[in-house]
Write a protein that holds these residues in place. Structure first.
Motif, PDB file in Angstrom:
ATOM      1  N   GLY A 185     -20.881  17.398 -62.786  1.00 45.44           N
ATOM      2  CA  GLY A 185     -21.890  18.119 -63.559  1.00 45.44           C
ATOM      3  C   GLY A 185     -23.272  18.048 -62.940  1.00 45.44           C
ATOM      4  N   GLY A 186     -23.335  17.971 -61.601  1.00 45.64           N
ATOM      5  CA  GLY A 186     -24.624  17.926 -60.928  1.00 45.64           C
ATOM      6  C   GLY A 186     -25.324  16.579 -61.010  1.00 45.64           C
ATOM      7  N   ARG A 187     -24.619  15.557 -61.473  1.00 52.81           N
ATOM      8  CA  ARG A 187     -25.218  14.224 -61.622  1.00 52.81           C
ATOM      9  C   ARG A 187     -24.344  13.168 -60.964  1.00 52.81           C
ATOM     10  NH1 ARG A 187     -26.835  13.250 -67.771  1.00 52.81           N
ATOM     11  NH2 ARG A 187     -28.231  11.761 -66.811  1.00 52.81           N
ATOM     12  N   THR A 188     -24.952  12.028 -60.687  1.00 53.23           N
ATOM     13  CA  THR A 188     -24.219  10.878 -60.179  1.00 53.23           C
ATOM     14  C   THR A 188     -23.995   9.928 -61.342  1.00 53.23           C
ATOM     15  OG1 THR A 188     -25.239  11.107 -58.011  1.00 53.23           O
ATOM     16  CG2 THR A 188     -24.258   8.977 -58.512  1.00 53.23           C
ATOM     17  N   TRP A 189     -22.789   9.381 -61.399  1.00 51.88           N
ATOM     18  CA  TRP A 189     -22.388   8.474 -62.478  1.00 51.88           C
ATOM     19  C   TRP A 189     -21.883   7.171 -61.868  1.00 51.88           C
ATOM     20  CZ3 TRP A 189     -22.895  10.595 -67.405  1.00 51.88           C
ATOM     21  CH2 TRP A 189     -23.080  11.976 -67.454  1.00 51.88           C
ATOM     22  N   ARG A 190     -22.092   6.068 -62.585  1.00 48.00           N
ATOM     23  CA  ARG A 190     -21.594   4.766 -62.137  1.00 48.00           C
ATOM     24  C   ARG A 190     -20.722   4.178 -63.241  1.00 48.00           C
ATOM     25  NH1 ARG A 190     -24.747  -0.378 -59.530  1.00 48.00           N
ATOM     26  NH2 ARG A 190     -22.812  -1.404 -58.921  1.00 48.00           N
ATOM     27  N   SER A 191     -19.581   3.633 -62.852  1.00 49.07           N
ATOM     28  CA  SER A 191     -18.658   3.071 -63.845  1.00 49.07           C
ATOM     29  C   SER A 191     -19.222   1.781 -64.446  1.00 49.07           C
ATOM     30  CB  SER A 191     -17.284   2.794 -63.215  1.00 49.07           C
ATOM     31  OG  SER A 191     -17.391   1.840 -62.195  1.00 49.07           O
ATOM     32  N   GLU A 192     -18.746   1.474 -65.652  1.00 55.61           N
ATOM     33  CA  GLU A 192     -19.170   0.240 -66.329  1.00 55.61           C
ATOM     34  C   GLU A 192     -18.965  -0.963 -65.429  1.00 55.61           C
ATOM     35  OE1 GLU A 192     -18.592   0.224 -71.056  1.00 55.61           O
ATOM     36  OE2 GLU A 192     -16.724   0.391 -69.924  1.00 55.61           O
ATOM     37  N   ARG A 193     -17.821  -0.963 -64.767  1.00 56.25           N
ATOM     38  CA  ARG A 193     -17.501  -2.035 -63.820  1.00 56.25           C
ATOM     39  C   ARG A 193     -16.639  -1.433 -62.723  1.00 56.25           C
ATOM     40  NH1 ARG A 193     -12.253  -3.422 -65.392  1.00 56.25           N
ATOM     41  NH2 ARG A 193     -11.811  -2.847 -67.510  1.00 56.25           N
ATOM     42  N   PRO A 194     -16.825  -1.905 -61.479  1.00 57.81           N
ATOM     43  CA  PRO A 194     -16.003  -1.392 -60.386  1.00 57.81           C
ATOM     44  C   PRO A 194     -14.527  -1.725 -60.624  1.00 57.81           C
ATOM     45  CG  PRO A 194     -17.887  -2.606 -59.542  1.00 57.81           C
ATOM     46  CD  PRO A 194     -17.831  -2.844 -61.025  1.00 57.81           C
ATOM     47  N   LEU A 195     -13.668  -0.791 -60.308  1.00 63.40           N
ATOM     48  CA  LEU A 195     -12.224  -0.965 -60.466  1.00 63.40           C
ATOM     49  C   LEU A 195     -11.538  -0.652 -59.151  1.00 63.40           C
ATOM     50  CD1 LEU A 195     -11.901   0.975 -63.825  1.00 63.40           C
ATOM     51  CD2 LEU A 195     -11.839  -1.499 -63.539  1.00 63.40           C
ATOM     52  N   ARG A 196     -10.367  -1.230 -58.955  1.00 69.04           N
ATOM     53  CA  ARG A 196      -9.626  -0.910 -57.740  1.00 69.04           C
ATOM     54  C   ARG A 196      -8.975   0.466 -57.877  1.00 69.04           C
ATOM     55  NH1 ARG A 196      -4.456  -4.963 -57.617  1.00 69.04           N
ATOM     56  NH2 ARG A 196      -3.395  -4.137 -59.438  1.00 69.04           N
ATOM     57  N   GLN A 197      -8.563   0.994 -56.748  1.00 66.01           N
ATOM     58  CA  GLN A 197      -7.942   2.311 -56.724  1.00 66.01           C
ATOM     59  C   GLN A 197      -6.632   2.294 -57.495  1.00 66.01           C
ATOM     60  OE1 GLN A 197      -6.868   3.611 -52.826  1.00 66.01           O
ATOM     61  NE2 GLN A 197      -6.022   5.527 -53.542  1.00 66.01           N
ATOM     62  N   PRO A 198      -6.417   3.275 -58.383  1.00 65.18           N
ATOM     63  CA  PRO A 198      -5.121   3.375 -59.062  1.00 65.18           C
ATOM     64  C   PRO A 198      -4.006   3.606 -58.041  1.00 65.18           C
ATOM     65  CG  PRO A 198      -6.759   4.737 -60.154  1.00 65.18           C
ATOM     66  CD  PRO A 198      -7.359   4.287 -58.850  1.00 65.18           C
ATOM     67  N   ARG A 199      -2.830   3.088 -58.325  1.00 64.36           N
ATOM     68  CA  ARG A 199      -1.676   3.235 -57.426  1.00 64.36           C
ATOM     69  C   ARG A 199      -0.990   4.566 -57.714  1.00 64.36           C
ATOM     70  NH1 ARG A 199       3.750   2.124 -58.068  1.00 64.36           N
ATOM     71  NH2 ARG A 199       3.324   1.181 -60.075  1.00 64.36           N
TER      72      ARG A 199
END
Length: 184
Positions: free
Chosen positions: A113-127
């Motif tokens: 949506g034209g914005r940068t977002w940051r997750s609540e906490r970093p997560l590993r890549q889903p398998r």
């Protein structure tokens, strides 16, 4: 560099090499050979055909689509590297848009949506999970939906038919002015 995209396909043996993005597909497991990425985020682009807010069955895949445990559920087509879904430039609050989140470095940032977002906490890549043919395709992206909840938060919901999130399928993001770092 040639305009053609060279590929070697050994489908029944489970190996597929896509030269353009360094994608490796294995029937029994997953190996990603990505040369690196500019940012650990999904790219935002124009709304593409097929990126309307609906599930693969044509039903509305809105924010209230119930899933296991009462959470949201994403029903989207698999990632197509030729047509990555980046969502609209101006998303409507409460509407779940099909979205391909760049996750090969994990889940921490998104561009939507034209914005940068940051997750609540970093997560590993889903398998990635095997498809109907029994093949596991590692593209570096995870299919799901992105919903803007309010002015400063959004939720990405992983399509658990396509990837194992190692926990909750919902990832809450908050708007940020921070520049996402390069992949580690």
């Amino acid at each position: 560099m040639s305009a053609a995209r060279p590929e070697v396909v050994m489908a029944r043996r489970g190996l597929r090499w896509g030269h353009a993005l360094g994608v490796v597909t294995l029937a029994a497991g997953t190996i990603g050979l990505n040369a690196g990425c500019g940012i650990a985020a999904a790219t935002s682009g124009p709304t593409l055909p097929g990126s309307a807010p609906s599930g693969i069955d044509g039903s509305r895949a809105g924010a209230g689509t119930p899933g296991a445990g009462g959470g949201r559920r994403a029903l989207v087509d698999p990632v197509d590297l030729e047509r990555l879904r980046g969502g609209p430039a101006r998303p409507t609050r409460g509407v779940a848009y099909p979205f391909d989140l760049l996750t090969h470095c994990g889940i921490e940032h998104a561009r939507f949506g034209g914005r940068t977002w940051r997750s609540e906490r970093p997560l590993r890549q889903p398998r990635p999970l095997p498809d109907a043919d029994g093949l596991t395709r590692h593209t570096g992206y995870t299919a799901g939906t992105m919903t803007v909840n309010d002015r400063d938060s959004a939720t990405f919901v992983i399509d658990v038919r396509r990837a194992d999130p190692f926990g909750s399928a919902e990832v809450v993001f908050y708007a940020t002015r921070q520049t996402p770092p390069l992949c580690h």
